[in-house]
Design an enzyme around this catalytic site. Structure first.
Site, PDB file in Angstrom:
ATOM      1  CB  SER A   1      16.444  -4.034 -28.415  1.00  0.00           C
ATOM      2  OG  SER A   1      17.117  -3.898 -27.459  1.00  0.00           O
TER       3      SER A   1
ATOM      4  CG  ASP B   1      13.760  -3.553 -23.642  1.00  0.00           C
ATOM      5  OD1 ASP B   1      14.417  -3.310 -23.938  1.00  0.00           O
ATOM      6  OD2 ASP B   1      13.765  -5.004 -24.901  1.00  0.00           O
TER       7      ASP B   1
ATOM      8  CG  ASP C   1      13.173  -2.030 -27.242  1.00  0.00           C
ATOM      9  OD1 ASP C   1      14.444  -1.740 -26.507  1.00  0.00           O
ATOM     10  OD2 ASP C   1      12.168  -3.388 -26.662  1.00  0.00           O
TER      11      ASP C   1
ATOM     12  CG  ASP D   1      17.144  -0.724 -24.899  1.00  0.00           C
ATOM     13  OD1 ASP D   1      15.866  -0.197 -24.103  1.00  0.00           O
ATOM     14  OD2 ASP D   1      16.657  -2.048 -25.374  1.00  0.00           O
TER      15      ASP D   1
END
Length: 448
Positions: A102, A244, A242, A240
């Site tokens: 992430s 999400d 990743d 960010d």
């Protein structure tokens, strides 16, 4: 969730090269997950990753483990986490695996799982995988080994899906700066927004495996703020690593966090009778969000910190909207999990429909001053249950009245208690927070 060795509230995460974030463990994890999902017969699992360099190693290890368990594998390459959730459903897979840490730096990596419904796995399934990890690894007969293939049109499929979530959005004439954090959205996000007509300026779109989240993206929005002002753009959007999470910046360079974006989306849905319930956020949501939603007759429910708990409350109440201050927003009327691109599109759709700028749309919500102090403690339970601390909390709440709140929360990763206070008066908030933190410290000194 009970005590587990590997799975936390958001999958498995850690520093690359340290257990469990090693190639050896990922091989075994792929096999263990394959064993669980293959119990009902031939199984198919999809794998995607973000742009960090270790993703290549872990993708190969997971693929090998899954094949050894007799599971077929679909490989996506670099894709946002929510894209893997969506494509797990599209390709009718038994599970989806995301290789990502992430918003963490490239030195870290991790694994998230999605079920066939595009939602995170239940505790029961994760526990079953952990149980398989304790067993010796075996390999199915050669004729039963899983096969692997790459999905060539995954990007195009997901771009079209994202666009479909804002079907009448027209961004012609709108100048937008996109910051993709040198992460998983670097290819997809520019395609989505440009195909909707936006005049784009892109930063953080040149991943090299090491620069993910490095001085860019939603966790470091300073570069986006500067670029929005330099380009005289209408707004900026930051994801960010990743994809999400999302934060936005208005034309004046001011940041809008997840609370403010939730307010805009909720207001828009409410005005069109499409909200169907209230909004779920977390204990950390600013009180200004609660007050602003109340004025619009929208209920706010606070869940524990973590998107997993937000989703649990949304499902239980059959509500459509939830999220966190960090920008992890779940628009359940559009998709099954937190999706930065989809959430950004819902904000832009709201601005278009309400004929407002981003700066104007945020005016209905005034964030309350907030102060938080981390107090190091030897016993978090003792600190939170102390009669002296509880009495101090009660006295503080009385001083704040109905326009403030107190939150004492143990950290899940550090030996600290987070003392947080919100209220209308910034100076009062600072003073009360310091006094309450000192009370916690005094209790711990006496105990030690």
């Amino acid at each position: 969730m009970g005590q587990r060795k590997y799975f936390g509230t958001d999958g498995i995460r850690g520093e690359v090269g340290t257990v469990p974030i090693t190639a050896e463990f990922m091989l075994k994890l792929g096999w263990a997950a394959g064993r669980v999902f293959a119990r009902q017969g031939k199984s198919k699992i999809i794998i995607g990753k973000d742009t960090r360099i270790s993703g290549y190693m872990f993708e190969s290890a997971l693929e090998a483990g899954l094949s050894a368990a007799g599971v077929d594998v679909l490989l996506l390459g670099p894709m946002p986490t929510p894209a893997i959730a969506y494509l797990t459903q599209t390709f009718k897979c038994d599970a989806g695996i995301v290789i990502s840490a992430s918003h963490n730096p490239h030195q870290d990596n991790g694994i998230k799982f999605f079920g066939p419904d595009g939602r995170k796995l239940s505790d029961g399934v994760e526990n079953a995988i952990e149980a398989e990890l304790t067993k010796p690894m075996t390999t199915v007969p050669s004729a039963d080994l899983g096969k692997a293939r790459r999905i060539a049109d995954a990007v195009g499929r997901y771009v079209e899906f994202c666009k479909s979530t804002a079907s009448h959005l027209d961004l012609k004439g709108v100048k937008i700066v996109l910051d993709c954090a040198n992460g998983a959205t670097y290819d997809i996000a520019p395609k989505v927004f440009s195909e909707l007509g936006a005049d784009l300026v892109c930063i953080g779109c040149s991943p090299d495996g090491l620069n993910i989240n490095l001085k860019c993206g939603s966790t470091s929005p300073q570069a986006l703020q500067s670029e929005v002002l330099a380009q005289e753009a209408h707004l900026g959007i930051a994801f960010d690593g990743d994809g999400d999470r999302v934060l936005m910046v208005d034309h004046a360079g001011q940041i809008l966090d997840g609370d403010e974006l939730l307010f805009i989306i909720a207001s828009h849905l409410k005005s069109r009778n499409k909200l169907h319930g209230g909004v779920v956020s977390t204990l950390m949501a600013n009180m200004g969000l609660e007050v602003a939603l109340r004025k619009k007759d929208i209920e706010l429910v606070r869940a524990q910190v973590g998107d997993r708990y937000v989703m649990e409350q949304m499902v239980e109440r059959e509500w459509l909207l939830g999220g966190e201050s960090s920008g992890h927003l779940i628009c359940a009327h559009k998709t099954s999990t937190g999706d930065g691109i989809v959430a950004a599109l819902q904000v832009l759709q709201a601005l278009q429909d309400m004929e407002l700028t981003l700066q104007e749309a945020r005016q209905g919500m005034r964030k309350f001053p907030q102060e938080m102090i981390n107090v190091r403690v030897s016993d978090k339970t003792l600190a939170l249950k102390s009669e002296a601390v509880l009495a101090a909390v009660k006295a503080t709440e009385k001083q704040l009245g109905e326009t403030g709140r107190v939150l004492l929360r143990p950290s899940g990763t550090e030996p600290v208690v987070r003392v947080m206070i919100e209220g209308e008066d910034a100076e009062q908030v600072r003073t009360l927070c310091q006094a309450l933190a000192e009370q916690v410290e005094e209790v711990m000194r006496r105990a030690d």
